[in-house]
Design a protein around this motif. Structure first.
Motif, PDB file in Angstrom:
ATOM      1  N   THR A   5      37.847  56.736  94.776  1.00  0.00           N
ATOM      2  CA  THR A   5      37.320  58.073  94.504  1.00  0.00           C
ATOM      3  C   THR A   5      38.003  58.668  93.277  1.00  0.00           C
ATOM      4  OG1 THR A   5      38.969  59.199  95.873  1.00  0.00           O
ATOM      5  CG2 THR A   5      36.946  58.489  96.968  1.00  0.00           C
ATOM      6  N   ARG A   6      37.486  59.790  92.840  1.00  0.00           N
ATOM      7  CA  ARG A   6      38.078  60.554  91.740  1.00  0.00           C
ATOM      8  C   ARG A   6      37.980  62.030  92.096  1.00  0.00           C
ATOM      9  NH1 ARG A   6      40.869  57.064  89.913  1.00  0.00           N
ATOM     10  NH2 ARG A   6      40.247  55.675  88.270  1.00  0.00           N
ATOM     11  N   LEU A   7      38.997  62.757  91.755  1.00  0.00           N
ATOM     12  CA  LEU A   7      39.006  64.203  91.951  1.00  0.00           C
ATOM     13  C   LEU A   7      37.774  64.802  91.276  1.00  0.00           C
ATOM     14  CD1 LEU A   7      41.085  66.181  93.194  1.00  0.00           C
ATOM     15  CD2 LEU A   7      41.923  66.558  90.880  1.00  0.00           C
ATOM     16  N   HIS A   8      37.102  65.743  91.977  1.00  0.00           N
ATOM     17  CA  HIS A   8      35.889  66.306  91.386  1.00  0.00           C
ATOM     18  C   HIS A   8      35.967  67.799  91.107  1.00  0.00           C
ATOM     19  CE1 HIS A   8      33.503  68.306  94.732  1.00  0.00           C
ATOM     20  NE2 HIS A   8      34.551  67.837  95.362  1.00  0.00           N
ATOM     21  N   MET A   9      36.974  68.502  91.629  1.00  0.00           N
ATOM     22  CA  MET A   9      37.114  69.917  91.297  1.00  0.00           C
ATOM     23  C   MET A   9      38.459  70.450  91.778  1.00  0.00           C
ATOM     24  SD  MET A   9      34.742  72.029  93.942  1.00  0.00           S
ATOM     25  CE  MET A   9      34.689  71.625  95.662  1.00  0.00           C
ATOM     26  N   HIS A  10      38.812  71.610  91.244  1.00  0.00           N
ATOM     27  CA  HIS A  10      39.999  72.356  91.652  1.00  0.00           C
ATOM     28  C   HIS A  10      39.525  73.616  92.368  1.00  0.00           C
ATOM     29  CE1 HIS A  10      42.774  70.030  89.107  1.00  0.00           C
ATOM     30  NE2 HIS A  10      41.797  70.024  88.218  1.00  0.00           N
ATOM     31  N   ILE A  11      40.195  73.965  93.475  1.00  0.00           N
ATOM     32  CA  ILE A  11      39.851  75.200  94.183  1.00  0.00           C
ATOM     33  C   ILE A  11      41.093  76.081  94.322  1.00  0.00           C
ATOM     34  CG2 ILE A  11      37.869  74.191  95.369  1.00  0.00           C
ATOM     35  CD1 ILE A  11      39.618  73.896  97.888  1.00  0.00           C
ATOM     36  N   PHE A  12      40.863  77.350  94.496  1.00  0.00           N
ATOM     37  CA  PHE A  12      41.908  78.363  94.619  1.00  0.00           C
ATOM     38  C   PHE A  12      42.845  78.375  93.416  1.00  0.00           C
ATOM     39  CE2 PHE A  12      40.300  78.222  98.887  1.00  0.00           C
ATOM     40  CZ  PHE A  12      40.380  79.539  99.303  1.00  0.00           C
ATOM     41  N   VAL A  13      42.274  78.186  92.228  1.00  0.00           N
ATOM     42  CA  VAL A  13      43.111  78.216  91.025  1.00  0.00           C
ATOM     43  C   VAL A  13      43.661  79.616  90.756  1.00  0.00           C
ATOM     44  CG1 VAL A  13      42.039  76.184  89.987  1.00  0.00           C
ATOM     45  CG2 VAL A  13      41.147  78.458  89.450  1.00  0.00           C
ATOM     46  N   SER A  14      43.101  80.618  91.405  1.00  0.00           N
ATOM     47  CA  SER A  14      43.641  81.974  91.260  1.00  0.00           C
ATOM     48  C   SER A  14      45.039  82.078  91.858  1.00  0.00           C
ATOM     49  CB  SER A  14      42.711  82.996  91.927  1.00  0.00           C
ATOM     50  OG  SER A  14      42.610  82.741  93.319  1.00  0.00           O
ATOM     51  N   GLU A  15      45.416  81.106  92.689  1.00  0.00           N
ATOM     52  CA  GLU A  15      46.745  81.088  93.304  1.00  0.00           C
ATOM     53  C   GLU A  15      47.612  79.958  92.749  1.00  0.00           C
ATOM     54  OE1 GLU A  15      46.629  81.330  97.611  1.00  0.00           O
ATOM     55  OE2 GLU A  15      44.765  82.480  97.527  1.00  0.00           O
ATOM     56  N   GLN A  16      47.181  79.347  91.682  1.00  0.00           N
ATOM     57  CA  GLN A  16      47.900  78.225  91.073  1.00  0.00           C
ATOM     58  C   GLN A  16      49.328  78.620  90.729  1.00  0.00           C
ATOM     59  OE1 GLN A  16      46.095  76.981  87.412  1.00  0.00           O
ATOM     60  NE2 GLN A  16      47.912  75.883  86.750  1.00  0.00           N
ATOM     61  N   GLY A  17      50.250  77.690  90.891  1.00  0.00           N
ATOM     62  CA  GLY A  17      51.637  77.922  90.500  1.00  0.00           C
ATOM     63  C   GLY A  17      51.752  78.043  88.988  1.00  0.00           C
ATOM     64  N   ASP A  18      52.791  78.728  88.543  1.00  0.00           N
ATOM     65  CA  ASP A  18      52.965  78.932  87.101  1.00  0.00           C
ATOM     66  C   ASP A  18      53.714  77.785  86.421  1.00  0.00           C
ATOM     67  OD1 ASP A  18      55.525  79.292  88.082  1.00  0.00           O
ATOM     68  OD2 ASP A  18      55.840  81.231  87.107  1.00  0.00           O
ATOM     69  N   TYR A  19      54.070  76.767  87.161  1.00  0.00           N
ATOM     70  CA  TYR A  19      54.895  75.678  86.632  1.00  0.00           C
ATOM     71  C   TYR A  19      54.089  74.462  86.179  1.00  0.00           C
ATOM     72  CZ  TYR A  19      54.187  73.996  91.386  1.00  0.00           C
ATOM     73  OH  TYR A  19      53.623  73.607  92.577  1.00  0.00           O
ATOM     74  N   TYR A  20      52.758  74.542  86.221  1.00  0.00           N
ATOM     75  CA  TYR A  20      51.942  73.429  85.763  1.00  0.00           C
ATOM     76  C   TYR A  20      50.642  73.956  85.168  1.00  0.00           C
ATOM     77  CZ  TYR A  20      49.410  74.011  90.216  1.00  0.00           C
ATOM     78  OH  TYR A  20      48.701  74.518  91.273  1.00  0.00           O
ATOM     79  N   ALA A  21      50.024  73.113  84.357  1.00  0.00           N
ATOM     80  CA  ALA A  21      48.769  73.478  83.692  1.00  0.00           C
ATOM     81  C   ALA A  21      47.635  72.606  84.221  1.00  0.00           C
ATOM     82  CB  ALA A  21      48.899  73.281  82.188  1.00  0.00           C
ATOM     83  N   LEU A  22      46.452  73.156  84.206  1.00  0.00           N
ATOM     84  CA  LEU A  22      45.248  72.398  84.552  1.00  0.00           C
ATOM     85  C   LEU A  22      44.517  72.112  83.246  1.00  0.00           C
ATOM     86  CD1 LEU A  22      43.960  74.285  87.711  1.00  0.00           C
ATOM     87  CD2 LEU A  22      45.272  72.164  87.584  1.00  0.00           C
ATOM     88  N   ASP A  23      44.786  70.955  82.683  1.00  0.00           N
ATOM     89  CA  ASP A  23      44.260  70.619  81.365  1.00  0.00           C
ATOM     90  C   ASP A  23      43.036  69.709  81.407  1.00  0.00           C
ATOM     91  OD1 ASP A  23      46.316  72.070  80.192  1.00  0.00           O
ATOM     92  OD2 ASP A  23      47.648  70.336  80.108  1.00  0.00           O
ATOM     93  N   ASP A  24      42.551  69.371  82.599  1.00  0.00           N
ATOM     94  CA  ASP A  24      41.395  68.483  82.666  1.00  0.00           C
ATOM     95  C   ASP A  24      40.093  69.286  82.549  1.00  0.00           C
ATOM     96  OD1 ASP A  24      40.722  69.524  85.252  1.00  0.00           O
ATOM     97  OD2 ASP A  24      42.104  68.116  86.179  1.00  0.00           O
ATOM     98  N   ALA A  25      38.996  68.575  82.481  1.00  0.00           N
ATOM     99  CA  ALA A  25      37.689  69.211  82.306  1.00  0.00           C
ATOM    100  C   ALA A  25      36.954  69.431  83.626  1.00  0.00           C
ATOM    101  CB  ALA A  25      36.824  68.349  81.369  1.00  0.00           C
ATOM    102  N   LEU A  26      37.621  69.228  84.748  1.00  0.00           N
ATOM    103  CA  LEU A  26      36.970  69.402  86.044  1.00  0.00           C
ATOM    104  C   LEU A  26      36.652  70.867  86.312  1.00  0.00           C
ATOM    105  CD1 LEU A  26      39.164  67.012  88.211  1.00  0.00           C
ATOM    106  CD2 LEU A  26      36.871  66.594  87.320  1.00  0.00           C
ATOM    107  N   PRO A  27      35.636  71.135  87.125  1.00  0.00           N
ATOM    108  CA  PRO A  27      35.337  72.520  87.492  1.00  0.00           C
ATOM    109  C   PRO A  27      36.540  73.165  88.191  1.00  0.00           C
ATOM    110  CG  PRO A  27      33.532  71.076  88.149  1.00  0.00           C
ATOM    111  CD  PRO A  27      34.671  70.194  87.706  1.00  0.00           C
ATOM    112  N   LYS A  28      36.759  74.439  87.883  1.00  0.00           N
ATOM    113  CA  LYS A  28      37.873  75.190  88.463  1.00  0.00           C
ATOM    114  C   LYS A  28      37.321  76.444  89.109  1.00  0.00           C
ATOM    115  CE  LYS A  28      40.813  73.275  84.916  1.00  0.00           C
ATOM    116  NZ  LYS A  28      39.808  72.292  84.489  1.00  0.00           N
ATOM    117  N   HIS A  29      37.570  76.592  90.403  1.00  0.00           N
ATOM    118  CA  HIS A  29      37.047  77.716  91.170  1.00  0.00           C
ATOM    119  C   HIS A  29      38.190  78.643  91.579  1.00  0.00           C
ATOM    120  CE1 HIS A  29      33.155  75.703  91.407  1.00  0.00           C
ATOM    121  NE2 HIS A  29      33.846  74.595  91.617  1.00  0.00           N
ATOM    122  N   ALA A  30      38.003  79.938  91.366  1.00  0.00           N
ATOM    123  CA  ALA A  30      39.044  80.909  91.711  1.00  0.00           C
ATOM    124  C   ALA A  30      39.403  80.855  93.191  1.00  0.00           C
ATOM    125  CB  ALA A  30      38.598  82.324  91.350  1.00  0.00           C
ATOM    126  N   ARG A  31      38.400  80.615  94.059  1.00  0.00           N
ATOM    127  CA  ARG A  31      38.639  80.533  95.511  1.00  0.00           C
ATOM    128  C   ARG A  31      38.106  79.238  96.058  1.00  0.00           C
ATOM    129  NH1 ARG A  31      40.892  84.233  98.120  1.00  0.00           N
ATOM    130  NH2 ARG A  31      39.890  83.759 100.061  1.00  0.00           N
TER     131      ARG A  31
END
Length: 127
Positions: free
Chosen positions: A101-127
């Motif tokens: 499999t491959r990761l297909h999206m990020h969820i709850f990025v509104s709560e993402q930690g400040d110590y890493y970046a999301l630099d990929d092109a996958l969809p990012k959902h606030a919740r």
């Protein structure tokens, strides 16, 4: 069939279904319970068989609607499950073999930690 286990091997599981593309949850609860981001795939409850001969699996009710499964011996985070729901999220890191499999999206990025970046092109959902 896909096989998996906790770090110490006391909790083992089998998934008898194709794995759905996993998502990465960045919510505070997932980050705290897993140690970082919780990547998981949703599996029908009837497709999951858990082997727990040492009675190591523990469940923590992280809210009134959700519980989290982990090994009480090694602490490995294994499952996220809506109470009474038809599916259970299985931690990707707990699978013993490649998942195909491959990761297909990020969820709850509104709560993402400040110590890493999301630099990929996958969809990012606030919740």
């Amino acid at each position: 069939m896909r096989l998996g286990s906790c770090l110490c091997g006391d909790v083992r599981f089998e998934v008898e279904a194709e794995l759905a593309p996993p998502d990465a949850c960045h919510c505070v609860a997932c980050r705290k319970s897993s140690g970082h981001v919780f990547a998981s795939t949703d599996v029908a409850v009837e497709a999951l068989t858990i082997h727990d001969p040492h009675d190591a699996l523990r469940w923590y009710a992280s809210s009134a609607r959700v519980r989290r499964g982990f090994c009480g011996h090694c602490g490995c985070s294994l499952f996220w499950a809506p109470i009474g729901g038809p599916k259970i999220a299985v931690a990707m890191e707990a699978f013993d073999t490649p998942t195909g499999t491959r990761l297909h999206m990020h969820i709850f990025v509104s709560e993402q930690g400040d110590y890493y970046a999301l630099d990929d092109a996958l969809p990012k959902h606030a919740r």
